[in-house]
Structure formats: structure tokens, C-alpha cells
Write a protein that holds these residues in place. Structure first.
Motif, PDB file in Angstrom:
ATOM      1  N   PHE B 186      66.288  32.338  49.408  1.00  0.00           N
ATOM      2  CA  PHE B 186      65.454  31.551  48.517  1.00  0.00           C
ATOM      3  C   PHE B 186      65.587  30.178  48.894  1.00  0.00           C
ATOM      4  CE2 PHE B 186      64.138  29.997  44.257  1.00  0.00           C
ATOM      5  CZ  PHE B 186      62.788  30.670  44.239  1.00  0.00           C
ATOM      6  N   SER B 187      64.609  29.538  49.277  1.00  0.00           N
ATOM      7  CA  SER B 187      64.584  28.052  49.785  1.00  0.00           C
ATOM      8  C   SER B 187      64.254  27.119  48.533  1.00  0.00           C
ATOM      9  CB  SER B 187      63.472  27.856  50.650  1.00  0.00           C
ATOM     10  OG  SER B 187      62.122  28.123  50.086  1.00  0.00           O
ATOM     11  N   ARG B 188      64.117  27.553  47.323  1.00  0.00           N
ATOM     12  CA  ARG B 188      63.985  26.318  46.451  1.00  0.00           C
ATOM     13  C   ARG B 188      65.469  26.657  45.598  1.00  0.00           C
ATOM     14  NH1 ARG B 188      59.077  28.840  46.548  1.00  0.00           N
ATOM     15  NH2 ARG B 188      59.160  29.823  44.831  1.00  0.00           N
ATOM     16  N   ASP B 189      65.297  25.633  44.472  1.00  0.00           N
ATOM     17  CA  ASP B 189      66.268  25.872  43.134  1.00  0.00           C
ATOM     18  C   ASP B 189      66.342  27.098  42.715  1.00  0.00           C
ATOM     19  OD1 ASP B 189      67.375  23.557  44.260  1.00  0.00           O
ATOM     20  OD2 ASP B 189      66.288  22.363  42.799  1.00  0.00           O
ATOM     21  N   GLY B 190      67.110  28.061  42.723  1.00  0.00           N
ATOM     22  CA  GLY B 190      67.001  29.290  41.875  1.00  0.00           C
ATOM     23  C   GLY B 190      68.117  30.134  41.773  1.00  0.00           C
ATOM     24  N   ALA B 191      68.086  31.348  41.134  1.00  0.00           N
ATOM     25  CA  ALA B 191      69.389  32.035  40.959  1.00  0.00           C
ATOM     26  C   ALA B 191      68.962  33.497  40.583  1.00  0.00           C
ATOM     27  CB  ALA B 191      70.105  31.700  39.593  1.00  0.00           C
ATOM     28  N   PHE B 192      69.463  34.265  41.431  1.00  0.00           N
ATOM     29  CA  PHE B 192      69.298  35.785  41.573  1.00  0.00           C
ATOM     30  C   PHE B 192      70.030  36.235  40.266  1.00  0.00           C
ATOM     31  CE2 PHE B 192      68.529  34.724  45.563  1.00  0.00           C
ATOM     32  CZ  PHE B 192      67.408  35.645  46.233  1.00  0.00           C
ATOM     33  N   VAL B 193      69.320  36.818  39.372  1.00  0.00           N
ATOM     34  CA  VAL B 193      69.988  37.384  38.152  1.00  0.00           C
ATOM     35  C   VAL B 193      69.517  38.761  37.602  1.00  0.00           C
ATOM     36  CG1 VAL B 193      69.765  34.998  37.003  1.00  0.00           C
ATOM     37  CG2 VAL B 193      68.155  36.620  36.529  1.00  0.00           C
ATOM     38  N   SER B 194      70.316  39.338  36.840  1.00  0.00           N
ATOM     39  CA  SER B 194      70.187  40.718  36.436  1.00  0.00           C
ATOM     40  C   SER B 194      68.879  40.853  35.593  1.00  0.00           C
ATOM     41  CB  SER B 194      71.311  41.488  35.509  1.00  0.00           C
ATOM     42  OG  SER B 194      71.355  40.816  34.342  1.00  0.00           O
ATOM     43  N   VAL B 195      68.209  42.032  35.514  1.00  0.00           N
ATOM     44  CA  VAL B 195      67.031  42.242  34.867  1.00  0.00           C
ATOM     45  C   VAL B 195      67.339  42.012  33.407  1.00  0.00           C
ATOM     46  CG1 VAL B 195      65.244  43.881  34.225  1.00  0.00           C
ATOM     47  CG2 VAL B 195      66.243  43.628  36.584  1.00  0.00           C
ATOM     48  N   SER B 196      68.530  42.445  32.890  1.00  0.00           N
ATOM     49  CA  SER B 196      68.747  42.397  31.525  1.00  0.00           C
ATOM     50  C   SER B 196      68.589  40.980  30.936  1.00  0.00           C
ATOM     51  CB  SER B 196      70.049  43.239  31.179  1.00  0.00           C
ATOM     52  OG  SER B 196      71.159  42.243  31.662  1.00  0.00           O
TER      53      SER B 196
END
Lengths: 274, 403
Positions: B186-196
Motif C-alpha cells: 500500500f503506497s499511501r498512509d494506511g493500515a491493514f486491520v481486522s474486519v471486526s
């Protein structure tokens, strides 16, 4: 046969009858009981470029252990007869053609083999009972002298038992045993060819002008070696030569033959019997 | 009373060795055809392989995303996830709600991070790394991690606000950096998070209560639907099929199928061109070997008739050209392999600077060598079959005195 050369004008007779010129010690009648070949009314006709050639054998009987000579100019049909006797040429018509390689065996009907096309069985008979010495060696260039001499034996599955060395010694080629044929002179190669034809102890050896390419002195020497060996091994010999004087000292029974050339029909006919 | 095959084999071999100059010419002629063919195939295989590798290398090429938002429920998504051609599927919440303000102790900057739903087996995350889990552990994108100056294990402060019953409300939640995603994920500012976690954030923004987070609201949401999803096909070759399956279900999707098909089409075309060349080449070789073996039978007529004379049978004689052709095939192949490897290493050397580490522009797999050997032997055997047929018909009487 419709054509009778005897009635024909324009006949050119250059073969000769040899009445009772049999110089062999062994009289055919003595050994008639053990015939190797029995041939009656065998004809081979060949035609090439309008010239026809016909070999007729009204009657030919060769006894076991006999030494036979077939003498004539080249083109008279010696080789054709040898090839028929060696089962490598199919006769055009056959009255009877029987071959009995073993003294106490049944005679084989060679015509039946040819008619039914059992060429592989003919090959087996050649392999087992015949030795063939060609005019020019016919050695395999990629095998040593020893391997060439051993060819028939190895094909028959015979073990090494000193036969090759013994033969080589008698033929005077011991020192060449491990060489390739290319390294040998023509005469030496012919000796090897003789050794190869004898090594598997065949019943019959057929030799087609084995010394034609040699000088008379060498030829004589090789032939006397050859005769000594076949005598020692009790082998039946059928030898073709273009000149009787080369072989008359060898004690062979000479077959009668007559060659006539009809110029109007372009037919050359040779009649052999004995 | 056949002549033992071993005897025939030995004689044919001796002849082949004895005529080594002739044999060497046959071997050279074969290698001259086969070597370049192997290089060509190696190039085709290497170039297409590198392109395919690049496609496979980037999991983004396997992504399938709906073009417009829909209403997908859990059951439907579950049935899609269970397809054998689907590697990974998580639902997406509304993207407008999928953001969070992140702050850290180490940096005064606050970062507005886009949140990407993730789960076990997310192809965009490194397979060895930690996963986002529960409502606290998240995986930061590289850019976000750099701006916040945090590392794995650090704690972040996440906050989000909503307009609820006329006034602005802001909640804070503590988050832990479980991992930092690879830059290309992911090239931008972001975070992978859980669906919950995403569901909780969406509910909060919608003004609903999220009891497990201690957030007040107007009651809980029951039948949840998702506007979109993140889906990755099992392999790049499944992408086109999945796209068609979605089209049937009335879901328009965006894929990289066109890129993949381009490579596949190129592979097919190159393979077709290659086979045309290969067939012509092998056919030519077969013909030339056949012709020379045929001529050989003539040349060796006398020797072969000698063998006939000493009792070799038809089949025994027919084996001669066969054995010799197989020698030519095997030696020619070996020489071609040597040629190929020399040429391939030069080509790879030349191209090394333009390739990624370990990639080769000209390469063959082990079984390609096997196939080359098999094809060569087959065409040699066909060629020898003709010559064998001819040599089997040698009449000893006709040939003995020819020479």
C-alpha cells in the motif's frame, strides 16, 4: 525350352567340353552315397540391358569331402552357380535341389525353402554349414583380423578355443591378429578371409576366385595353405577360378561346362554338369 | 537362430567408431539444428517465464474488485470465498468510514490512515509477518510507519470522530503495531486491520452502539451487508475465469485479466512460432539423417552383404542403421546441450543488468532436455527405419561383387 542353341547359326562357341579331364583323385562314384549337393535341371536366367544370360545345370552332384573346381572366363556364370550353391541366389527353375550338410542327416529340399521365402532359414544354413571366401576379402574394416576371423564363430555362439590362433598360425598371419584389415596387404587380407571361412568348421567352403587379385607366387602359396587346411578339416570345397593352370596342381575335380553366345538373340548360355 | 542383439549392437558400434569422422559430421549436423532450437526455446521460456514471474510476483495482479458498490452479505461472500479459484476474500466496509487518525508518542504529526480490511493469508502482507488481529493489532503501511516514526510493537493512539445527535463526539482507542507492510502492499498512509475493527468503526460513525468497545449509540446493527470486498484469485490464470463468473452473477469487476491475457497470448503465439520452427528443423534433420543413412546403406552394401552371407537375418541387419542413428541422436543432443549452455550463459550474462536477481532470460528446465532428447531419438529412429528397411533388402549375391 524353345530355343536350341545347337540349331542356331551365328553360334560362337568359346567354352569347351572337358571330356574326362577329371584330375581329381576322388572319383565321384566312390562317394555318391554321401552327397552334399544333388542338383538336377536347375536354371537361372538373368537379363540386363537387352543381354540375357542363362545358366543351366542339367545334373550336378557333389559328394562330402570332395574338392570341386569350376573354371571359366569371367562372365561365364561361375559366380552365379556358386551363389546358387551358397543359397544366396534364387534359381529361376528347379528340377531338384537337395542339400545334405550332415552325413547322417536328411537331405533338405532347398527349392522348398526358396519357394516359401524362408530366407532367414537359408541364412541359418549358411551360417552353420557354409564358409565363403570372396574375391576381395570382404573383411569388415572396423573389426580386427582376430574379430573378423571370429565373426562366424561368434555369431554361432562358439567359445574361444584356440581355433583362430591355430588357423592364423597356419596361414602365417599371427602377427596381424590385432590389426585392422586396412593395415594388411591384399594377400594377407585374403588369408584372413580364408581363415574366417574355415574358423567355424563349416561342412562346405565356397571360394570365388580367392586369389584372383594376387600375384601368381602368392596365389599359389595361399592356395596350398588353403588346400592343406580343408584337407585337415575334411571340408567340401567348391572353388571357382578363371584359369585352370593356377589350380591344376591342387588336385581338384573339374566341373564340365560349356558356354555359347548367340549373337542374334543376345543370349549367353552356360551349361554345367558334373 | 537369431544373431544376439548384443552382437549386432557391438558390430554397429564398432562401425560407428571406425568411421568416426563420418559419425562426427552427423553429430555436428544434428547439433547445428538442435542447438539453436534449444536456445530459441530457452529464450521463449525464459522471457515468457520472467513476464509470468513478474505477474505472479505482484499479488496485486490477482486482485479482483467490484467496480461499483453493492450489497453483499456474509453468506454470499462465504460461498465465493469457498471457491477453489479464490485465495483470499474479506469484506470491505464503506470506504468513507474506513479511516482513522493515528498519533504516536515519537512524532507530533497525526496521520489520517486509510484502513484496509485484512485477515489470515492476506497476499499483500508478507507471509512470515504478523497479521492484524482483534481491535488492537494493526499492520501499518510503510509510509504511515515512517511518518509516525514507529516500529513493530509500538503503541499508537487511534481516534475518530462523529457527528452524533447534534454534537461532535471523538473516541480514542489504543492500537499496537503488529507489523509494517511491504512498501508495494500500500503506497499511501494506511493500515491493514481486522474486519471486526472496521465494522466497529463503521457502526460508530453510523451512530450505533458498539458495546464491545464501550461506545454508545442507537442500538446495534443486525443484518450487515458490505458494499465491496477484497478478493485475490488463487493464481493469475484464475483471474479471467473469476471475472466471467462475477459477470454472470451481475457483479462488474475490475481485474488485471487483460495484462495476464496479454502475456498468455504472447506465450501461446511464441510457442506456436517456436513449434513451427522446431518441427521444420527436426523434419529437416530427420530427412538429412535419413538421406545420409540411406546413402550409407549403399556405401556399406558390401559389408552388409558379408553379414548377410554369414547368416545375419533381415531384422539383424535392419538394426544397424538404427543403432547408429541413436548414437548420432544421443551425441548430437549432448553437443547441442553443451552449445545451448554456452550460448545461454552468454545471453544471461549480457542481460543480467536488466533483470532482477536470479532471473534468467534464457533458461530450460530439466525435463526440457529430456523432451529434446526424446524428440531427437524419435526422429532418428524414423530416419533409420527407412534406411533399415532398405538395408534389410540387401541381396548378398547382387552386392558381393559390386565393389
Amino acid at each position: 525350352m524353345s530355343h536350341s542353341f545347337a540349331d542356331s547359326w551365328g553360334l560362337l562357341v568359346f567354352g569347351t567340353w572337358h571330356h574326362n579331364m577329371n584330375t581329381s583323385d576322388s572319383s565321384p562314384s566312390q562317394s555318391r552315397g554321401a552327397l552334399v549337393y544333388y542338383v538336377r535341371d536347375v536354371v537361372k536366367t538373368r537379363e540386363a540391358e537387352g543381354v540375357a544370360f542363362r545358366l543351366k545345370v542339367p545334373s550336378l552332384q557333389i559328394a562330402m569331402g570332395e574338392k570341386i573346381a569350376l573354371v571359366g572366363e569371367s562372365g561365364c556364370g561361375k559366380s552365379t552357380l556358386l551363389d546358387i550353391l551358397a543359397f544366396i541366389l534364387k534359381p529361376s527353375s528347379v528340377g531338384a535341389f537337395r542339400f545334405r550338410p550332415e552325413r547322417d542327416g536328411e537331405p533338405l529340399d532347398m527349392d522348398a525353402y526358396w519357394r516359401s521365402g524362408k530366407l532367414n532359414q537359408l541364412g541359418d544354413l549358411r551360417k552353420r554349414y557354409l564358409g565363403y571366401v570372396m574375391q576381395t576379402g570382404g573383411l569388415l574394416p572396423y573389426l580386427t583380423v582376430r574379430e573378423n576371423m571370429d565373426l562366424c564363430r561368434s555369431v554361432l555362439g562358439l567359445k574361444h578355443d584356440g581355433t583362430i590362433e591355430h588357423l592364423a598360425e597356419q596361414l602365417g598371419i599371427v602377427k596381424h591378429l590385432n590389426k585392422l584389415p586396412d593395415a594388411l596387404s591384399t594377400g594377407e587380407r585374403q588369408r584372413v578371409a580364408i581363415g574366417r571361412a574355415l574358423a567355424h568348421r563349416p561342412s562346405i567352403v565356397i571360394a570365388d576366385e580367392p586369389t584372383a587379385s594376387l600375384d601368381p607366387y602368392a596365389a599359389q602359396k595361399i592356395m596350398s595353405h588353403f588346400m592343406d587346411l580343408v584337407e585337415e578339416l575334411n571340408i567340401t570345397v567348391i572353388l571357382a577360378s578363371h584359369a585352370w593352370r593356377h589350380i591344376k596342381e591342387l588336385g581338384l575335380r573339374r566341373l564340365h561346362h560349356r558356354t555359347v553366345r548367340s549373337t542374334d538373340t543376345n543370349l549367353t548360355e552356360t551349361i554345367v554338369s558334373g | 537362430m537369431r544373431v544376439p542383439l548384443s552382437k549386432v549392437f557391438v558390430l554397429a558400434s564398432r562401425d560407428y567408431i571406425h568411421e568416426w569422422q563420418m559419425s562426427f559430421c552427423f553429430v555436428l549436423a544434428l547439433a547445428a539444428v538442435l542447438g539453436p532450437m534449444m536456445v530459441l526455446f530457452g529464450l521463449k521460456f525464459g522471457i515468457v517465464g520472467a513476464m509470468v514471474d513478474q505477474l505472479i510476483e505482484d499479488p496485486g495482479n490477482r486482485e479482483i474488485r467490484p467496480v461499483s458498490s453493492g450489497r453483499f452479505d456474509r453468506t454470499w461472500l462465504e460461498s465465493v470465498r469457498k471457491r477453489s479459484d479464490v485465495a483470499f476474500l474479506v469484506p470491505r466496509t464503506r470506504s468513507i468510514a474506513a479511516t482513522i487518525e493515528l498519533g504516536s508518542e515519537g512524532s507530533s504529526r497525526h496521520v489520517r490512515a486509510e484502513l484496509i480490511p485484512s485477515d489470515e493469508g492476506d497476499p499483500m502482507l508478507s507471509p512470515q509477518g504478523e497479521r492484524p488481529e482483534g481491535v488492537t493489532r494493526i499492520v501499518l503501511s510503510r509510509s504511515a510507519a515512517e511518518k509516525l516514526q514507529v516500529e513493530v510493537g509500538d503503541t499508537l493512539d487511534g481516534s475518530l470522530a462523529r457527528q452524533y445527535r447534534g454534537h461532535k463526539e471523538r473516541v480514542h482507542l489504543p492500537l499496537t503495531v503488529a507489523a509494517v507492510a511491504p512498501a508495494r502492499a500500500f503506497s499511501r498512509d494506511g493500515a491493514f486491520v481486522s474486519v471486526s475493527l472496521l465494522e466497529a468503526l463503521e457502526d460508530f460513525r453510523d451512530g450505533r452502539a458498539v458495546p464491545r468497545m464501550g461506545w454508545d449509540g442507537d442500538g446495534e446493527k443486525n443484518a450487515r451487508t458490505y458494499p465491496s470486498f477484497r478478493l485475490y484469485a488463487r493464481s493469475i490464470y484464475d483471474v479471467a475465469g473469476l471475472r466471467d463468473a462475477f459477470a454472470k452473477l451481475g457483479v462488474d469487476v475490475k481485474t488485471h485479466a487483460a495484462d495476464i491475457e496479454l502475456v498468455q497470448r504472447m506465450n501461446r503465439n511464441l510457442t506456436a512460432i517456436y513449434w513451427v520452427i522446431a518441427v521444420i528443423g527436426l523434419f529437416g534433420f530427420s530427412l538429412s539423417l535419413g538421406a545420409s543413412l540411406w546413402a550409407n546403406v549403399d556405401r556399406k552394401r558390401k559389408e552388409l552383404s558379408v553379414l548377410r552371407l554369414v547368416g545375419f537375418r533381415t531384422m539383424d541387419i535392419a538394426w544397424f542403421p538404427m543403432v547408429q542413428a541413436l548414437y548420432t541422436a544421443i551425441f548430437g543432443w549432448a553437443l547441442a546441450v553443451g552449445l545451448y549452455q554456452a550460448v545461454a550463459s552468454v545471453i544471461n550474462e549480457m542481460m543480467a543488468s536488466q533483470l532482477i536477481e536470479g532471473q534468467q532470460v534464457c533458461r530450460l528446465l530439466l525435463h526440457h532436455y529430456g523432451i529434446a532428447l526424446g524428440l531427437t531419438c524419435a526422429s532418428a529412429v524414423i530416419a533409420a527405419g527407412l534406411a533399415g528397411l532398405r538395408s534389410a533388402h540387401i541381396e548378398p549375391s547382387a552386392s558381393l561383387r559390386d565393389l
